[in-house]
Design an enzyme around this catalytic site. Structure first.
Site, PDB file in Angstrom:
ATOM      1  CD  GLU A   1      -2.607  -1.552   2.416  1.00  0.00           C
ATOM      2  OE1 GLU A   1      -3.475  -2.454   2.391  1.00  0.00           O
ATOM      3  OE2 GLU A   1      -2.195  -1.022   3.474  1.00  0.00           O
TER       4      GLU A   1
ATOM      5  CG  ASP B   1      -8.779  -6.029   9.871  1.00  0.00           C
ATOM      6  OD1 ASP B   1      -8.546  -5.103   9.087  1.00  0.00           O
ATOM      7  OD2 ASP B   1      -9.402  -7.058   9.545  1.00  0.00           O
TER       8      ASP B   1
END
Length: 334
Positions: A213, A281
Site C-alpha cells: 500500500e 485489522d
C-alpha cells in the site's frame, strides 16, 4: 513522564471509546475434506464438513478493540439480508454498539468466502480458494447524509476514530472529508487503515499501511532498508501525520514517528503462520488503543506487533486476548 507497563496499558483499554467506520464485511469459511477426483474435470472433489461466519473488514477492527475491553461503535452499511442480520447479531453479541450500522434494502452484505480443505490423513486445513461477493456500488445520497449525521453525533462521544477502508464502497471522498473535519474540530485522533491511496487522508494522526500500500501511494517499489526509511519520511511529510507503522509480513514492522529515528520490529512469536487474514485489522486497533493509553509510539507498535503475532497463528480473522499478548512479550523478554 514514565511510560505505562504492558499490563497497565492493557488495563487502560477498558476505559477507551472507539468509533470504527468503514467497509463492513462478513468472512465466511467453508471447511471441506478431499474425497477424490471429479469425473467431469481434473479437479479434486471436496466434501462439505462445516461452515463458520465471522466479522471481517471494518467489523474485525471493531472486534479486536472490543476484545481488549474498549467500548466500540461501528458506522457503516450492510445489506438487509441473512448474512447482514447474522453479522449484526455477532457484533451485538460481542458488545459492540450497532446503532449506526445501517441496512440498505438495495444492497447485499459484502462477503468473502474462503474454502478450506483437509484429508483423512491430513487434519490441518489449507485454504484452496476464495470467492468474493462485494458490494461496490457507492452508497446512496440519502444513506451518505445519514452517515454524516451519525458521525456528527458520535465523534464528540469517542476518544479516537479508526477508518477501515477496504476500497469496496463505503469510504468515499465525502465520508473522508466528514470524518477528518469533525475529528479535527473535536480534536480526536484518527487512525487510517486503507487498502488504497493514503494521500486521500491528509492530516490523520496515525497510518497502518502494509508495504504494498505504501508502494502504491508513492508509486515506487521499496527493495532496501534505505528506500523503506526514505518512504517513511516521505509519508510523514506528505500525509502531515505523526505516526506511520508499515507492516511487512515476515519482515516485521517499521515505525516512523515525527521527530524520531525509524524503529524496526522483527516478526514476533514462535511457530509458523497459520493464516494472516485480518492481522492488519489487529494492528490498527491495538496501535490506536496503545497510543491512547499513553505508550510512546515504539512501545505502542511493539504491543501491536505482539497482538498480530497471536492472530496470525489462528484460523481466519481473529482477536488476541490480553494474556496471549503478554505471553508473546514475555517470551521475547520485552
Amino acid at each position: 513522564m514514565t511510560s505505562p507497563s504492558w499490563q497497565d496499558a492493557l488495563a487502560c483499554f477498558a476505559s477507551q471509546r472507539i468509533l470504527v467506520i468503514g467497509d463492513m464485511v462478513a468472512d465466511e469459511h467453508i471447511f471441506t475434506r478431499a474425497s477424490g477426483v471429479s469425473r467431469e474435470a481434473p479437479l479434486t472433489v471436496l466434501q462439505y464438513v462445516d461452515r463458520k461466519l465471522v466479522p471481517g473488514g471494518a467489523t474485525n477492527v471493531a472486534r479486536n478493540a472490543r476484545a481488549l475491553g474498549a467500548e466500540v461503535w461501528v458506522t457503516g452499511v450492510i445489506g438487509n439480508d441473512p448474512i447482514g442480520h447474522d453479522l449484526r447479531q455477532m457484533l451485538e453479541d460481542d458488545g459492540i454498539d450497532c446503532g449506526d450500522l445501517l441496512a440498505d434494502e438495495r444492497r447485499t452484505t459484502s462477503t468473502k468466502t474462503r474454502i478450506w480443505a483437509g484429508g483423512d490423513q491430513q487434519p490441518v486445513q489449507q485454504q484452496v480458494c476464495r470467492l468474493d461477493r462485494v458490494e461496490r456500488e457507492p452508497i446512496s445520497t440519502a444513506l451518505c447524509r445519514q452517515v454524516k449525521a451519525d458521525l456528527a453525533t458520535r465523534i464528540p462521544q469517542v476518544d479516537a476514530i479508526i477508518i477501515a477502508d477496504y476500497e469496496i464502497s463505503m469510504v468515499d471522498d465525502a465520508i473522508i472529508e466528514s470524518v477528518l473535519q469533525r475529528a479535527d474540530t473535536e480534536q480526536k485522533p484518527v487512525t487510517v487503515d486503507s487498502h488504497g491511496n493514503l494521500a486521500r487522508f491528509p492530516g490523520a494522526a496515525t497510518f497502518t499501511p502494509n508495504q504494498p500500500e505504501v508502494e502504491f501511494t508513492l508509486g515506487r517499489t521499496l527493495e532496501t532498508r534505505e528506500e523503506l526509511e526514505e518512504a517513511g519520511a516521505a509519508l510523514l511529510d506528505m500525509l502531515r501525520t505523526q505516526v506511520v507503522l508499515i507492516t511487512r509480513g515476515s519482515e516485521g514492522m517499521s515505525l516512523f514517528a515525527a521527530g524520531a529515528v525509524p524503529y524496526h520490529i522483527p516478526a514476533l512469536g514462535d511457530g509458523g503462520i497459520i493464516d494472516p487474514t485480518g492481522a492488519g485489522d489487529t494492528v490498527s486497533a491495538i496501535l490506536t488503543l496503545a497510543l491512547l493509553a499513553g505508550l510512546p509510539p515504539p512501545r505502542a507498535a511493539m504491543l501491536a506487533a505482539a497482538a498480530a503475532s497471536v492472530v496470525v497463528r489462528k484460523l481466519g480473522a481473529a482477536v488476541a486476548a490480553p494474556d496471549e499478548i503478554l505471553a508473546v512479550l514475555a517470551s521475547e523478554k520485552l
